[in-house]
Motif scaffolding. Structure first.
Motif, PDB file in Angstrom:
ATOM      1  N   TRP A 189       0.832  -1.199   0.000  1.00 38.09           N
ATOM      2  CA  TRP A 189       0.000   0.000   0.000  1.00 38.09           C
ATOM      3  C   TRP A 189       0.867   1.250   0.000  1.00 38.09           C
ATOM      4  O   TRP A 189       0.508   2.263  -0.615  1.00 38.09           O
ATOM      5  CB  TRP A 189      -0.947   0.011   1.194  1.00 38.09           C
ATOM      6  N   GLY A 190       2.004   1.197   0.693  1.00 38.46           N
ATOM      7  CA  GLY A 190       2.911   2.340   0.701  1.00 38.46           C
ATOM      8  C   GLY A 190       3.406   2.656  -0.692  1.00 38.46           C
ATOM      9  O   GLY A 190       3.467   3.828  -1.106  1.00 38.46           O
ATOM     10  N   VAL A 191       3.757   1.602  -1.435  1.00 35.24           N
ATOM     11  CA  VAL A 191       4.225   1.771  -2.815  1.00 35.24           C
ATOM     12  C   VAL A 191       3.101   2.332  -3.683  1.00 35.24           C
ATOM     13  O   VAL A 191       3.310   3.259  -4.482  1.00 35.24           O
ATOM     14  CB  VAL A 191       4.710   0.422  -3.394  1.00 35.24           C
ATOM     15  N   ILE A 192       1.897   1.780  -3.522  1.00 32.83           N
ATOM     16  CA  ILE A 192       0.750   2.235  -4.311  1.00 32.83           C
ATOM     17  C   ILE A 192       0.455   3.710  -4.044  1.00 32.83           C
ATOM     18  O   ILE A 192       0.244   4.499  -4.979  1.00 32.83           O
ATOM     19  CB  ILE A 192      -0.496   1.377  -4.012  1.00 32.83           C
ATOM     20  N   TYR A 193       0.455   4.089  -2.778  1.00 28.57           N
ATOM     21  CA  TYR A 193       0.158   5.487  -2.429  1.00 28.57           C
ATOM     22  C   TYR A 193       1.210   6.446  -2.975  1.00 28.57           C
ATOM     23  O   TYR A 193       0.883   7.540  -3.443  1.00 28.57           O
ATOM     24  CB  TYR A 193       0.048   5.639  -0.914  1.00 28.57           C
ATOM     25  N   ILE A 194       2.466   6.038  -2.921  1.00 28.15           N
ATOM     26  CA  ILE A 194       3.539   6.901  -3.448  1.00 28.15           C
ATOM     27  C   ILE A 194       3.387   7.070  -4.960  1.00 28.15           C
ATOM     28  O   ILE A 194       3.515   8.185  -5.492  1.00 28.15           O
ATOM     29  CB  ILE A 194       4.920   6.294  -3.117  1.00 28.15           C
ATOM     30  N   LEU A 195       3.098   5.973  -5.660  1.00 33.87           N
ATOM     31  CA  LEU A 195       2.922   6.043  -7.106  1.00 33.87           C
ATOM     32  C   LEU A 195       1.695   6.872  -7.486  1.00 33.87           C
ATOM     33  O   LEU A 195       1.727   7.658  -8.448  1.00 33.87           O
ATOM     34  CB  LEU A 195       2.797   4.633  -7.686  1.00 33.87           C
ATOM     35  N   LEU A 196       0.606   6.717  -6.723  1.00 28.96           N
ATOM     36  CA  LEU A 196      -0.596   7.500  -6.992  1.00 28.96           C
ATOM     37  C   LEU A 196      -0.361   8.980  -6.704  1.00 28.96           C
ATOM     38  O   LEU A 196      -0.898   9.854  -7.400  1.00 28.96           O
ATOM     39  CB  LEU A 196      -1.774   6.980  -6.153  1.00 28.96           C
ATOM     40  N   ALA A 197       0.462   9.258  -5.690  1.00 32.63           N
ATOM     41  CA  ALA A 197       0.826  10.653  -5.396  1.00 32.63           C
ATOM     42  C   ALA A 197       1.587  11.241  -6.574  1.00 32.63           C
ATOM     43  O   ALA A 197       1.433  12.428  -6.910  1.00 32.63           O
ATOM     44  CB  ALA A 197       1.670  10.724  -4.126  1.00 32.63           C
ATOM     45  N   GLY A 198       2.393  10.406  -7.223  1.00 32.54           N
ATOM     46  CA  GLY A 198       3.117  10.841  -8.417  1.00 32.54           C
ATOM     47  C   GLY A 198       2.154  11.225  -9.523  1.00 32.54           C
ATOM     48  O   GLY A 198       2.373  12.216 -10.239  1.00 32.54           O
ATOM     49  N   TYR A 199       1.079  10.463  -9.649  1.00 32.54           N
ATOM     50  CA  TYR A 199       0.056  10.790 -10.655  1.00 32.54           C
ATOM     51  C   TYR A 199      -0.608  12.128 -10.327  1.00 32.54           C
ATOM     52  O   TYR A 199      -0.843  12.945 -11.229  1.00 32.54           O
ATOM     53  CB  TYR A 199      -0.997   9.691 -10.714  1.00 32.54           C
ATOM     54  N   ILE A 200      -0.898  12.340  -9.059  1.00 34.12           N
ATOM     55  CA  ILE A 200      -1.512  13.602  -8.629  1.00 34.12           C
ATOM     56  C   ILE A 200      -0.597  14.775  -8.981  1.00 34.12           C
ATOM     57  O   ILE A 200      -1.039  15.794  -9.527  1.00 34.12           O
ATOM     58  CB  ILE A 200      -1.784  13.594  -7.114  1.00 34.12           C
ATOM     59  N   LEU A 201       0.685  14.630  -8.680  1.00 31.24           N
ATOM     60  CA  LEU A 201       1.646  15.695  -8.982  1.00 31.24           C
ATOM     61  C   LEU A 201       1.769  15.914 -10.488  1.00 31.24           C
ATOM     62  O   LEU A 201       1.937  17.055 -10.947  1.00 31.24           O
ATOM     63  CB  LEU A 201       3.014  15.341  -8.391  1.00 31.24           C
ATOM     64  N   TYR A 202       1.662  14.828 -11.247  1.00 38.42           N
ATOM     65  CA  TYR A 202       1.735  14.934 -12.708  1.00 38.42           C
ATOM     66  C   TYR A 202       0.609  15.816 -13.244  1.00 38.42           C
ATOM     67  O   TYR A 202       0.802  16.596 -14.187  1.00 38.42           O
ATOM     68  CB  TYR A 202       1.664  13.546 -13.334  1.00 38.42           C
ATOM     69  N   GLN A 203      -0.582  15.689 -12.636  1.00 38.08           N
ATOM     70  CA  GLN A 203      -1.714  16.509 -13.061  1.00 38.08           C
ATOM     71  C   GLN A 203      -1.418  17.996 -12.948  1.00 38.08           C
ATOM     72  O   GLN A 203      -1.898  18.801 -13.748  1.00 38.08           O
ATOM     73  CB  GLN A 203      -2.946  16.206 -12.209  1.00 38.08           C
ATOM     74  N   PHE A 204      -0.618  18.337 -11.935  1.00 40.23           N
ATOM     75  CA  PHE A 204      -0.294  19.739 -11.694  1.00 40.23           C
ATOM     76  C   PHE A 204       0.927  20.191 -12.503  1.00 40.23           C
ATOM     77  O   PHE A 204       1.378  21.318 -12.366  1.00 40.23           O
ATOM     78  CB  PHE A 204      -0.033  19.968 -10.206  1.00 40.23           C
ATOM     79  N   GLY A 205       1.467  19.280 -13.313  1.00 42.18           N
ATOM     80  CA  GLY A 205       2.603  19.636 -14.156  1.00 42.18           C
ATOM     81  C   GLY A 205       3.952  19.402 -13.518  1.00 42.18           C
ATOM     82  O   GLY A 205       4.986  19.810 -14.065  1.00 42.18           O
ATOM     83  N   PHE A 206       3.971  18.725 -12.357  1.00 41.09           N
ATOM     84  CA  PHE A 206       5.241  18.421 -11.708  1.00 41.09           C
ATOM     85  C   PHE A 206       5.776  17.070 -12.184  1.00 41.09           C
ATOM     86  O   PHE A 206       5.046  16.264 -12.741  1.00 41.09           O
ATOM     87  CB  PHE A 206       5.080  18.386 -10.182  1.00 41.09           C
ATOM     88  N   LEU A 207       7.060  16.821 -11.935  1.00 44.08           N
ATOM     89  CA  LEU A 207       7.746  15.552 -12.208  1.00 44.08           C
ATOM     90  C   LEU A 207       7.948  15.271 -13.698  1.00 44.08           C
ATOM     91  O   LEU A 207       8.936  14.667 -14.096  1.00 44.08           O
ATOM     92  CB  LEU A 207       6.995  14.363 -11.584  1.00 44.08           C
ATOM     93  N   CYS A 208       7.003  15.669 -14.527  1.00 41.14           N
ATOM     94  CA  CYS A 208       7.103  15.391 -15.960  1.00 41.14           C
ATOM     95  C   CYS A 208       6.415  16.504 -16.727  1.00 41.14           C
ATOM     96  O   CYS A 208       5.285  16.872 -16.417  1.00 41.14           O
ATOM     97  CB  CYS A 208       6.427  14.054 -16.285  1.00 41.14           C
TER      98      CYS A 208
END
Length: 275
Positions: free
Chosen positions: A59-78
């Motif tokens: 679940w920790g891995v899943i939450y971190i990856l999903l947080a990455g998706y959230i940040l992607y929506q805002f234009g971060f990380l990629c």
């Protein structure tokens, strides 16, 4: 270049539902809700399909990856360069928010022993992830987008596939189902095989490596439970044997898909060069 920026409303509802889901899941074990942790509720309905506690660290891995998706929506990380359409992002986010709300509600009904309702909510999460993965598999994504969009939901999908089977098993235990008169160990073997068939078909159809990794991890967790002294301590050798075979089959499938996908990518690049 098409507009790939999702609306502010989309960013808000996906972020809020995601944060609420995480907070509720954390508080469920800290408070805990109804004076029981999530694992303690599970212990009320003992069955041979349940994995070792360490397995839930995914679940920790899943939450971190999903947080990455959230940040992607805002234009971060990629950098958002329009390769992913706004329409696709909006659809993914809607089903993601629904799954997050269902996940949050699942915690409450689970902790209050409404196992039948929890199974229905788990089914909602599963359906949402099926839809999301169908949409992402059809999309042409860059490597970074595959990591930030496809991978989070692939692993989440794989884990929830096994979790749904586990939830269904718990529900059957809660209603004292007699398993058609079959012994518990034989019924568990049938469930394990059924799980591998479902996972194998899904992997074959979607060629989804992240999905397979999550399923393999879940089966390893069940194997740990059956072989450890704190678990069943090797009491069911046939289940252990089947688990090992299932894991081997899933690993072979993962390697096969990885190799064939690499070959397809290589051939595609060669074709582009020639053309």
């Amino acid at each position: 270049m098409e507009d790939s920026n999702v609306s502010t409303f989309t960013k808000v509802h996906t972020t809020v539902t995601f944060i609420v889901m995480i907070i509720v899941n954390i508080l469920a074990n800290i408070i805990p809700i109804n004076d029981m942790t999530t694992g303690q509720v599970s212990d009320l309905y003992p069955n041979l399909f349940s994995p070792a506690p360490i397995t839930f660290s995914i679940w920790g891995v899943i939450y971190i990856l999903l947080a990455g998706y959230i940040l992607y929506q805002f234009g971060f990380l990629c950098k958002r360069d329009g390769t992913v359409s706004k329409e696709l992002m909006e659809k993914i986010s809607v089903f993601f928010s629904i799954s997050s709300m269902a996940n949050t509600c699942w915690i409450f009904v689970w902790h209050f022993n409404s196992i039948g309702i929890s199974l229905a909510l788990m089914a909602v999460i599963l359906v949402c992830l099926i839809i999301i993965n169908m949409k992402t598999e059809k999309a042409e994504l860059t490597l970074k987008e595959k990591i930030l969009i496809r991978l989070p939901f692939s692993i989440y999908f794989g884990w929830i596939t096994v979790a749904t089977i586990a939830n269904a098993t718990t529900f059957l235990v809660s209603i004292d189902w007699n398993r058609f008169g079959m012994p518990d160990w034989l019924w568990t073997i049938l469930i394990l095989v059924m799980g591998v068939v479902i996972a194998g078909v899904t992997m074959l159809k979607n060629r989804n490596l992240g999905y397979g990794i999550a399923v393999i991890w879940a089966y390893i967790g069940i194997l740990i439970k059956h072989t450890s002294k704190s678990g069943f301590a090797g009491k069911y050798p046939f289940i252990i044997l089947v688990l090992i075979l299932c894991i081997i089959v899933l690993l072979i499938a993962e390697v096969y898909f990885a190799v064939t996908d690499k070959e397809k990518l290589k051939n595609f690049k060669l074709f582009k060069k020639k053309s």
